[in-house]
Design a protein around this motif. Structure first.
Motif, PDB file in Angstrom:
ATOM      1  N   ALA A  80     -51.663 -12.145  -1.363  1.00 16.97           N
ATOM      2  CA  ALA A  80     -51.567 -12.270   0.097  1.00 16.97           C
ATOM      3  C   ALA A  80     -50.282 -13.000   0.495  1.00 16.97           C
ATOM      4  O   ALA A  80     -49.592 -12.600   1.448  1.00 16.97           O
ATOM      5  CB  ALA A  80     -52.790 -13.007   0.633  1.00 16.97           C
ATOM      6  N   ASP A  81     -49.949 -14.061  -0.234  1.00 15.75           N
ATOM      7  CA  ASP A  81     -48.712 -14.807   0.050  1.00 15.75           C
ATOM      8  C   ASP A  81     -47.487 -13.927  -0.179  1.00 15.75           C
ATOM      9  O   ASP A  81     -46.528 -13.959   0.604  1.00 15.75           O
ATOM     10  CB  ASP A  81     -48.631 -16.048  -0.837  1.00 15.75           C
ATOM     11  N   LEU A  82     -47.520 -13.147  -1.253  1.00 15.47           N
ATOM     12  CA  LEU A  82     -46.401 -12.257  -1.561  1.00 15.47           C
ATOM     13  C   LEU A  82     -46.228 -11.207  -0.466  1.00 15.47           C
ATOM     14  O   LEU A  82     -45.105 -10.925  -0.028  1.00 15.47           O
ATOM     15  CB  LEU A  82     -46.620 -11.582  -2.920  1.00 15.47           C
ATOM     16  N   GLU A  83     -47.317 -10.632  -0.018  1.00 20.62           N
ATOM     17  CA  GLU A  83     -47.237  -9.585   1.000  1.00 20.62           C
ATOM     18  C   GLU A  83     -46.681 -10.117   2.320  1.00 20.62           C
ATOM     19  O   GLU A  83     -45.973  -9.399   3.039  1.00 20.62           O
ATOM     20  CB  GLU A  83     -48.605  -8.940   1.202  1.00 20.62           C
ATOM     21  N   LYS A  84     -46.980 -11.349   2.648  1.00 18.79           N
ATOM     22  CA  LYS A  84     -46.398 -11.957   3.855  1.00 18.79           C
ATOM     23  C   LYS A  84     -44.881 -12.055   3.721  1.00 18.79           C
ATOM     24  O   LYS A  84     -44.134 -11.795   4.676  1.00 18.79           O
ATOM     25  CB  LYS A  84     -46.990 -13.348   4.081  1.00 18.79           C
ATOM     26  N   LEU A  85     -44.429 -12.432   2.534  1.00 14.42           N
ATOM     27  CA  LEU A  85     -42.988 -12.558   2.300  1.00 14.42           C
ATOM     28  C   LEU A  85     -42.309 -11.191   2.302  1.00 14.42           C
ATOM     29  O   LEU A  85     -41.188 -11.042   2.786  1.00 14.42           O
ATOM     30  CB  LEU A  85     -42.737 -13.274   0.976  1.00 14.42           C
ATOM     31  N   ILE A  86     -42.992 -10.190   1.763  1.00 14.91           N
ATOM     32  CA  ILE A  86     -42.447  -8.833   1.753  1.00 14.91           C
ATOM     33  C   ILE A  86     -42.284  -8.316   3.178  1.00 14.91           C
ATOM     34  O   ILE A  86     -41.328  -7.613   3.507  1.00 14.91           O
ATOM     35  CB  ILE A  86     -43.367  -7.881   0.948  1.00 14.91           C
ATOM     36  N   ALA A  87     -43.223  -8.671   4.049  1.00 12.25           N
ATOM     37  CA  ALA A  87     -43.241  -8.150   5.420  1.00 12.25           C
ATOM     38  C   ALA A  87     -42.129  -8.712   6.295  1.00 12.25           C
ATOM     39  O   ALA A  87     -41.831  -8.159   7.356  1.00 12.25           O
ATOM     40  CB  ALA A  87     -44.601  -8.446   6.063  1.00 12.25           C
ATOM     41  N   LYS A  88     -41.492  -9.784   5.874  1.00 13.06           N
ATOM     42  CA  LYS A  88     -40.436 -10.396   6.695  1.00 13.06           C
ATOM     43  C   LYS A  88     -39.215  -9.483   6.756  1.00 13.06           C
ATOM     44  O   LYS A  88     -38.717  -9.031   5.730  1.00 13.06           O
ATOM     45  CB  LYS A  88     -40.042 -11.765   6.116  1.00 13.06           C
ATOM     46  N   HIS A  89     -38.743  -9.192   7.970  1.00 12.74           N
ATOM     47  CA  HIS A  89     -37.596  -8.297   8.132  1.00 12.74           C
ATOM     48  C   HIS A  89     -36.545  -8.820   9.115  1.00 12.74           C
ATOM     49  O   HIS A  89     -35.508  -8.191   9.286  1.00 12.74           O
ATOM     50  CB  HIS A  89     -38.062  -6.915   8.613  1.00 12.74           C
ATOM     51  N   ASP A  90     -36.798  -9.938   9.747  1.00 13.05           N
ATOM     52  CA  ASP A  90     -35.881 -10.435  10.779  1.00 13.05           C
ATOM     53  C   ASP A  90     -34.772 -11.298  10.164  1.00 13.05           C
ATOM     54  O   ASP A  90     -34.728 -12.507  10.327  1.00 13.05           O
ATOM     55  CB  ASP A  90     -36.645 -11.236  11.837  1.00 13.05           C
ATOM     56  N   PHE A  91     -33.856 -10.627   9.474  1.00 16.19           N
ATOM     57  CA  PHE A  91     -32.771 -11.340   8.811  1.00 16.19           C
ATOM     58  C   PHE A  91     -31.492 -11.236   9.631  1.00 16.19           C
ATOM     59  O   PHE A  91     -31.212 -10.208  10.250  1.00 16.19           O
ATOM     60  CB  PHE A  91     -32.535 -10.763   7.414  1.00 16.19           C
ATOM     61  N   LYS A  92     -30.716 -12.305   9.614  1.00 12.09           N
ATOM     62  CA  LYS A  92     -29.456 -12.329  10.357  1.00 12.09           C
ATOM     63  C   LYS A  92     -28.385 -11.483   9.681  1.00 12.09           C
ATOM     64  O   LYS A  92     -27.489 -10.963  10.331  1.00 12.09           O
ATOM     65  CB  LYS A  92     -28.965 -13.765  10.501  1.00 12.09           C
ATOM     66  N   SER A  93     -28.474 -11.369   8.355  1.00 11.96           N
ATOM     67  CA  SER A  93     -27.465 -10.623   7.605  1.00 11.96           C
ATOM     68  C   SER A  93     -28.072 -10.131   6.304  1.00 11.96           C
ATOM     69  O   SER A  93     -29.168 -10.554   5.899  1.00 11.96           O
ATOM     70  CB  SER A  93     -26.248 -11.508   7.299  1.00 11.96           C
ATOM     71  N   LEU A  94     -27.337  -9.236   5.634  1.00 16.96           N
ATOM     72  CA  LEU A  94     -27.775  -8.734   4.338  1.00 16.96           C
ATOM     73  C   LEU A  94     -27.821  -9.862   3.313  1.00 16.96           C
ATOM     74  O   LEU A  94     -28.720  -9.917   2.465  1.00 16.96           O
ATOM     75  CB  LEU A  94     -26.824  -7.625   3.873  1.00 16.96           C
ATOM     76  N   LEU A  95     -26.875 -10.791   3.398  1.00 17.64           N
ATOM     77  CA  LEU A  95     -26.872 -11.926   2.477  1.00 17.64           C
ATOM     78  C   LEU A  95     -28.104 -12.798   2.692  1.00 17.64           C
ATOM     79  O   LEU A  95     -28.715 -13.275   1.723  1.00 17.64           O
ATOM     80  CB  LEU A  95     -25.597 -12.749   2.652  1.00 17.64           C
ATOM     81  N   ASP A  96     -28.493 -13.018   3.937  1.00 15.14           N
ATOM     82  CA  ASP A  96     -29.709 -13.791   4.220  1.00 15.14           C
ATOM     83  C   ASP A  96     -30.944 -13.095   3.650  1.00 15.14           C
ATOM     84  O   ASP A  96     -31.855 -13.749   3.130  1.00 15.14           O
ATOM     85  CB  ASP A  96     -29.882 -13.978   5.729  1.00 15.14           C
ATOM     86  N   GLU A  97     -30.966 -11.770   3.753  1.00 10.88           N
ATOM     87  CA  GLU A  97     -32.086 -11.012   3.179  1.00 10.88           C
ATOM     88  C   GLU A  97     -32.146 -11.208   1.668  1.00 10.88           C
ATOM     89  O   GLU A  97     -33.216 -11.422   1.095  1.00 10.88           O
ATOM     90  CB  GLU A  97     -31.946  -9.528   3.507  1.00 10.88           C
ATOM     91  N   CYS A  98     -30.994 -11.145   1.018  1.00  6.95           N
ATOM     92  CA  CYS A  98     -30.940 -11.334  -0.433  1.00  6.95           C
ATOM     93  C   CYS A  98     -31.383 -12.742  -0.827  1.00  6.95           C
ATOM     94  O   CYS A  98     -32.081 -12.933  -1.827  1.00  6.95           O
ATOM     95  CB  CYS A  98     -29.534 -11.055  -0.955  1.00  6.95           C
ATOM     96  N   LYS A  99     -30.971 -13.741  -0.031  1.00  7.16           N
ATOM     97  CA  LYS A  99     -31.400 -15.116  -0.310  1.00  7.16           C
ATOM     98  C   LYS A  99     -32.914 -15.239  -0.209  1.00  7.16           C
ATOM     99  O   LYS A  99     -33.549 -15.918  -1.030  1.00  7.16           O
ATOM    100  CB  LYS A  99     -30.719 -16.082   0.666  1.00  7.16           C
ATOM    101  N   HIS A 100     -33.493 -14.589   0.791  1.00  8.92           N
ATOM    102  CA  HIS A 100     -34.950 -14.607   0.953  1.00  8.92           C
ATOM    103  C   HIS A 100     -35.630 -13.957  -0.254  1.00  8.92           C
ATOM    104  O   HIS A 100     -36.603 -14.500  -0.790  1.00  8.92           O
ATOM    105  CB  HIS A 100     -35.331 -13.858   2.234  1.00  8.92           C
ATOM    106  N   ARG A 101     -35.106 -12.811  -0.675  1.00  5.72           N
ATOM    107  CA  ARG A 101     -35.693 -12.128  -1.838  1.00  5.72           C
ATOM    108  C   ARG A 101     -35.584 -13.004  -3.097  1.00  5.72           C
ATOM    109  O   ARG A 101     -36.490 -13.061  -3.914  1.00  5.72           O
ATOM    110  CB  ARG A 101     -34.964 -10.811  -2.085  1.00  5.72           C
ATOM    111  N   CYS A 102     -34.441 -13.674  -3.229  1.00  6.83           N
ATOM    112  CA  CYS A 102     -34.187 -14.484  -4.422  1.00  6.83           C
ATOM    113  C   CYS A 102     -35.005 -15.777  -4.428  1.00  6.83           C
ATOM    114  O   CYS A 102     -35.651 -16.113  -5.430  1.00  6.83           O
ATOM    115  CB  CYS A 102     -32.694 -14.797  -4.510  1.00  6.83           C
ATOM    116  N   GLU A 103     -34.985 -16.489  -3.300  1.00  5.25           N
ATOM    117  CA  GLU A 103     -35.563 -17.833  -3.250  1.00  5.25           C
ATOM    118  C   GLU A 103     -37.054 -17.845  -2.923  1.00  5.25           C
ATOM    119  O   GLU A 103     -37.756 -18.806  -3.260  1.00  5.25           O
ATOM    120  CB  GLU A 103     -34.800 -18.674  -2.220  1.00  5.25           C
ATOM    121  N   LYS A 104     -37.552 -16.802  -2.268  1.00  3.50           N
ATOM    122  CA  LYS A 104     -38.957 -16.779  -1.850  1.00  3.50           C
ATOM    123  C   LYS A 104     -39.770 -15.696  -2.562  1.00  3.50           C
ATOM    124  O   LYS A 104     -40.840 -15.968  -3.109  1.00  3.50           O
ATOM    125  CB  LYS A 104     -39.042 -16.546  -0.334  1.00  3.50           C
ATOM    126  N   VAL A 105     -39.249 -14.456  -2.550  1.00  4.06           N
ATOM    127  CA  VAL A 105     -40.033 -13.335  -3.060  1.00  4.06           C
ATOM    128  C   VAL A 105     -40.181 -13.389  -4.582  1.00  4.06           C
ATOM    129  O   VAL A 105     -41.292 -13.223  -5.112  1.00  4.06           O
ATOM    130  CB  VAL A 105     -39.406 -11.998  -2.621  1.00  4.06           C
TER     131      VAL A 105
END
Length: 727
Positions: free
Chosen positions: A667-692
């Motif tokens: 459930a925690d993983l799916e919440k993190l997967i659902a996040k899409h409001d990123f300011k930039s592609l680099l921010d998205e990658c940081k989210h995938r790296c540091e959270k997902v």
């Protein structure tokens, strides 16, 4: 059918497996006769081309001179005649887009003759240029989706070849791939540009030593390719291997690589048969494969070639990867080229052996018998030291992928900190240069084994250091940080351009100091070497790269330590890197920005795919299996209670706790997967790296724990024990 029964059926299929291919016989066709038999090589061109056409083409190939457009027609005619004689019906321009994979578009030789028949045609313009649709390849903003035009351009320095299929053959023509605006959309174009830059600057330095023979100075490469083999029955039963190339789940096998018994061990019979056919196919394509052996991890192997010019070595390595995958199918196996298919055991790299030189001079990194007296060698070695120190961050960025992040920094691969290992002899020489002048060097000597029947062995000047990312190994440097699934083009583009800049710096300084007077060269070299080693010597490290102390020491030395791709990839567009590549005409600023965007996007997509599949497998395969076992335990406890026996509930409580933990983690993983409001592609990658990624590991921890307690006859996924050890 239960998952357990499917596993049993897979094992039975493996035990009764018979190869699809007929047995090979190298006695019937000797390897020397087989080698290059499907290549439009120099021997074929000399025999089939008019003399003046051959001479013109040979100059372009060997000296890098401009291609005479008028020879395209005769070359195309000869190429078609040769290909048709080998049964080819089609030709294709082979290119290497920024996916890192091989791409090809096939066209038929046949053209209707207007009389109800057809003739085989292949014009010079079709050889020189093709036009595949460029809209669906990654361009990083260089091209809009609606702008589809892209061109493939014949690379004369890499020979055409024939690929065989059970139902026919076709002609393959290596090409560069560029956009309508002339910008590079591929791996080959920057590699060719970087080779030109390196040649120009290296020859300036050689001219100072009176050694410019007029021949082109090339970079050479020899990539050692590591890979895993698993039976296809297991492969298709693992959605993670099928879609991601690595296992997202899997409890550690009771036995892994700790016995160190697989490395260089006897090659399993089916694997050896596979290796022999791989070599058979590669010999026909002129790929000079030399070495095969078991690697460290169970189920892991290696194939390595003899060194070639970097462009040809890059093309050949793509052929090696494709051939490994295709031939594995014939033997009921799947070839895994992911950097980390299995947790807890060694991953796979691609050690890139790199040198520069030409046929007359040999390797310019060869120190000779007395390296302290070989000023030319010391200058080129110093250029490498300076280049890696100045552009170590770039060197880290060109091996940055989501897959390689699982490998770099572990006790199986070099750390993410770029450093140079020189060995005892060279390190001593440069230390003498640093403190004054170099007057002696440590001799190689002989190694006494202590067995009378064995001869004394010549001793190298230094041991090997497997923890170093960039190690001197006698007459070349070995770049050990490249991932097994990567094209070697990117690392070589960086190395060639870095070396060009360093050699440019050295040539300019020496030209200014000598002013054309050779008698001043020795003093100028001594002064420059001392300056370089004092300024850039902190990149030299001969110790244990795995030790915690090195992390602290590297920080003191100011060496960058980018532990993840997300930290490393922004380096590609840093001001110093943009200046480097634009100065030498290798990549424009737009081309660099496009590559950074593509590699970040590939990182984000890779992690997203893995995370989505991780959640799905946990919910649809692992959790239901755990619930079935929970039900069995609950029914057993209930029956014991009815029988008047005090039930043992500890196993039920343990499984229930693990299932609850798994549910929450998913459930925690799916919440993190659902996040899409990123300011930039680099921010998205940081989210995938540091959270997902950490959330995926949490899901895996519960899943692997369940595998350790759930009844084996319920568990559906093939285990590490089965995949690694059943061959």
């Amino acid at each position: 059918m239960s998952g357990y029964q499917a596993r049993l059926n897979a094992i039975a299929a493996i035990n009764s497996y018979k190869p699809l291919s007929e047995p090979l016989s190298f006695a019937t066709i000797k390897p020397t006769d087989l080698f290059g038999s499907n290549v439009f090589n120099d021997k074929v061109m000399r025999a089939m081309l008019p003399r003046d056409v051959y001479k013109s083409l040979h100059k372009t190939i060997e000296k890098g001179e401009k291609l005479d457009p008028s020879i395209a027609g005769p070359v195309a005619a000869a190429m078609k005649e040769w290909a048709v004689s080998k049964g080819a019906t089609h030709y294709c321009h082979v290119f290497f887009p920024l996916t890192g994979l091989t791409a090809e578009k096939h066209d038929s030789f046949l053209t209707p003759d207007g009389k109800g028949g057809a003739i085989a045609e292949f014009e010079g313009k079709l050889l020189v240029q093709g036009e595949p649709d460029a809209s669906s390849f990654p361009s990083g903003g260089l091209r809009a989706t609606f702008e589809a035009r892209g061109y493939t351009a014949w690379d004369v320095t890499s020979p055409a070849y024939i690929l065989e299929n059970p139902n026919g053959t076709f002609l393959c023509i290596p090409t560069a791939f560029v956009s309508w605006t002339g910008e590079a959309l591929d791996k080959k174009t920057p590699l060719l540009r970087s080779g030109q830059a390196l040649n120009k600057q290296a020859r300036r330095v050689l001219a100072l030593f009176g050694k410019d023979t007029g021949e082109r100075v090339n970079s050479y490469a020899g990539p050692e390719q590591e890979y895993f083999l698993v039976d296809r029955n297991f492969y298709f039963a693992r959605p993670d291997l099928l879609l991601c190339g690595r296992t997202l789940f899997g409890a550690k096998s009771a036995k892994g690589q700790e016995f160190e018994d697989h490395y260089f061990g006897a090659i399993p019979r089916r694997v050896l048969a596979f290796m022999l056919e791989v070599e058979h196919e590669l010999y026909k394509l002129g790929v000079p494969v030399k070495t095969r052996h078991n690697e460290v991890a169970p189920g892991q192997f290696e194939i390595a070639p003899i060194y070639e010019t970097s462009n040809l070595a890059t093309d050949h390595n793509q052929m090696v990867m494709t051939t490994l995958k295709s031939v594995a199918k014939r033997y009921g196996m799947a070839c895994l080229l992911h950097e980390k298919p299995f947790a807890g055991i060694n991953g796979s790299g691609k050690h890139l052996n790199y040198s520069i030189g030409n046929a007359t001079l040999g390797s310019l990194f060869d120190p000779g018998d007395t390296p302290h007296e070989n000023a030319q060698f010391l200058v080129f070695c110093a250029a490498a030291i300076r280049a890696v120190h100045k552009y170590g961050a770039l060197l880290r960025s060109v091996v940055a992928t989501a897959g390689n992040d699982h490998r770099l920094g572990a006790n199986e691969a070099p750390p993410a900190i770029m450093s140079i290992y020189l060995g005892e002899q060279l390190a001593d020489i440069f230390e003498q240069i640093k403190t004054g002048s170099c007057k002696s060097c440590k001799t190689k000597g002989l190694l006494e084994v202590g067995v009378d029947s064995l001869p004394p062995l010549p001793m190298d000047a230094g041991d090997r250091n497997r923890t170093s990312p960039f190690a001197f190994t006698g007459n070349r440097f070995e770049f050990r940080a490249v991932g097994s699934n990567m094209s070697i083009a990117g690392p070589q583009v960086a190395l060639n351009t870095m070396m060009a800049e360093s050699l440019d710096f050295i040539a300019t300084r020496l030209e200014k100091a000598t002013k054309g007077d050779p008698s001043k060269l020795n003093a100028a070299v001594q002064k420059l070497l001392k300056e370089i080693i004092n300024e850039h010597g902190s990149i030299i490290f001969n110790g244990d790269g795995y030790a915690d102390a090195w992390q602290k020491e590297a920080k003191k030395r100011g060496l960058p330590n980018f532990k993840t791709s997300v930290e490393a990839l922004p380096v590609i567009t840093s001001p110093e890197v943009v200046t480097l590549f634009t100065t030498y005409g290798v990549l424009s600023e737009r081309e660099l920005h496009s590559r950074q965007e593509i590699y970040l996007e590939q990182y984000a997509k890779t992690v997203m795919t893995e995370a989505t599949l991780c959640a799905k497998m946990a919910k649809t395969q692992i959790f239901p299996t755990g619930v079935r076992y929970q039900k069995e335990l609950a029914e057993t406890c209930a029956n014991m209670k009815i029988a008047g026996i005090e039930p043992v509930t500890s196993a039920l409580e343990d499984v229930t706790a693990k299932l609850r933990g798994l549910q929450k983690a998913v459930a925690d993983l799916e919440k993190l997967i659902a996040k899409h409001d990123f300011k930039s592609l680099l921010d998205e990658c940081k989210h995938r790296c540091e959270k997902v990624l950490p959330a995926m590991l949490e899901v895996r921890a519960y899943a692997d724990a369940l595998e350790g307690v759930v009844a084996d006859d319920l568990w559906a996924l093939p285990s590490y024990q089965e995949m690694l050890f059943i061959k």
